[in-house]
Design an enzyme around this catalytic site. Sequence first.
Site, PDB file in Angstrom:
ATOM      1  N   GLU A   1       7.479  -4.554  -6.518  1.00  9.93           N
ATOM      2  CA  GLU A   1       6.685  -5.525  -5.739  1.00  9.93           C
ATOM      3  C   GLU A   1       6.825  -6.923  -6.319  1.00  9.93           C
ATOM      4  O   GLU A   1       5.836  -7.604  -6.617  1.00  9.93           O
ATOM      5  CB  GLU A   1       5.218  -5.075  -5.636  1.00  9.93           C
TER       6      GLU A   1
ATOM      7  N   GLU B   1       6.635   3.930  -2.534  1.00 11.23           N
ATOM      8  CA  GLU B   1       5.169   4.001  -2.559  1.00 11.23           C
ATOM      9  C   GLU B   1       4.690   4.164  -1.128  1.00 11.23           C
ATOM     10  O   GLU B   1       4.972   3.316  -0.268  1.00 11.23           O
ATOM     11  CB  GLU B   1       4.549   2.742  -3.179  1.00 11.23           C
TER      12      GLU B   1
END
Length: 501
Positions: free
Chosen positions: A173, A305
């Site tokens: 991220e 994820e």
Amino acid sequence: MNEITLDVKIAKTTIDRNIYGHFSEHLGRCIYEGFWVGEDSPIPNVRGIRSDVVAALRKIKAPVLRWPGGCFADEYHWMDGIGPRERRPTMVNTHWGGVVENNHFGTHEFMDLCDQLDCEPYICGNVGSGTVQEMSQWVEYVTFDGKSPMADLRRANGRHEPWRLKYFGVGNENWGCGGRMTPEYYADLYRRYALYARDYGDNKLYRIACGASGDDYHWTEVLMAKAGDTRTPRGCQMDGLALHYYTSVKRLPDGSREGSATVFDEAGWIEIVSKALFMDELVCKHGTIMDKYDPDKKVAMIVDEWGTWYAVEPGTHPRFLYQQNTMRDAIAAAVTLDIFNKHADRVRMANIAQTVNVLQALVLTQQEKMLLTPTYHVFDLYTAHQDATLVPVDIQSERYQHAGYSVPAISASASVNDEGKLHLTASNANPHKDIAVSVFIRGLKGRTVEGQALHAAAMNAHNTFEQPDVVKPQPFNGARLTAEGMEFVIPKMSVIALDIM
Ligand code: AHR
């Protein structure tokens, strides 16, 4: 009329077993308590790793485990987690509650956990706050066979042979907690960090670039253009590009979520099912961009994820992300896994967040107790799809509608294994109605059918430490072979798995 049509003869794409992968972060009670209890714990363990959790995950053939984060990965300095445990430095886990991390679970413990699970390790390196040298040395420490400073350090810490390490993530991220970067900036950094994460001997890394958040298609466009273009000799520097998507009622500005995991009405039920189904649009649209730069689908989409994310359980630490898990999560898991199966030509790994005690966990623990969630049981019912050949399904389903949402009631996926056994998984998202389904099977004449069903009396049915078996698979005898295939009545709000031989 609800119909599923499938043709075993056109099956060709392998469903990568890693689609059934896991993600575990230094967050709340996932690593500590969830996996790691320490060698002196009264909880049965092997070298500090709790045995009940390992046994549960081995049963569902957990194929790959991503670690150490998540957001934690981009502030983790791996050298803090090696050497004698009592001498390892501590750090503050700033993302997840500001708790002190004692680094007792580090590289050696993670690789041991993967050995005990018999799964592939997937390490995520630190781009956000780490150096190129640090990442490069981590790979050398883990995989270099010869004489080198890092390999010698590994040997001094008790591990003579290098480990095999395939999956390596270059940051997490990085558009957010991993450095707030633009895609252009990260793409350049990716190329640089990935270069120095070397292949040693015959250990070939599979380099995974940080991917988009949800529907940020621009991120995918830039990453593919700058580092994933397989049409030119040096255009592609990656093996996989990630994608993260969480299914939530509402995201708050601080990143936390609204809505209870267990207290919800029918609007809350269908909202989550509908939002879980959005994964199909994400995979299609990101996949279309990837196709432009990589028409032969050499670069994998790695959904590293995914899962449901609610408000934490009352009375628990707001940053530990501990939530219960109900039949609603089971349906969300089933429809999501069907989507990954359907797109198995591009999606080659997915990692549910997170294996134990965090978000859509498969396993919850309370001291020496452990329970299996409805989501665990869905993974169990889907295990037969791992490495089997996808049988494309055409589904004609009635709609289930409520509170302004409309979703197909039936979702399904199918695969055939080497012995010719057909495995069909299906779910019914309608919490009120059992649905009769006709299955037309071409290319296989079934002689026997056996099944299991996961269903419950209430939308929010879940397992507790006092009643751990409220939701668990039961034998399903409701399927009947016909001249054209099969018929069954799928109970309301259920997931079924059928083996046809
Ligand atoms: O899984 C919890 C967090 O969600 C991860 O640390 C981060 O990558 C994502 O935002």
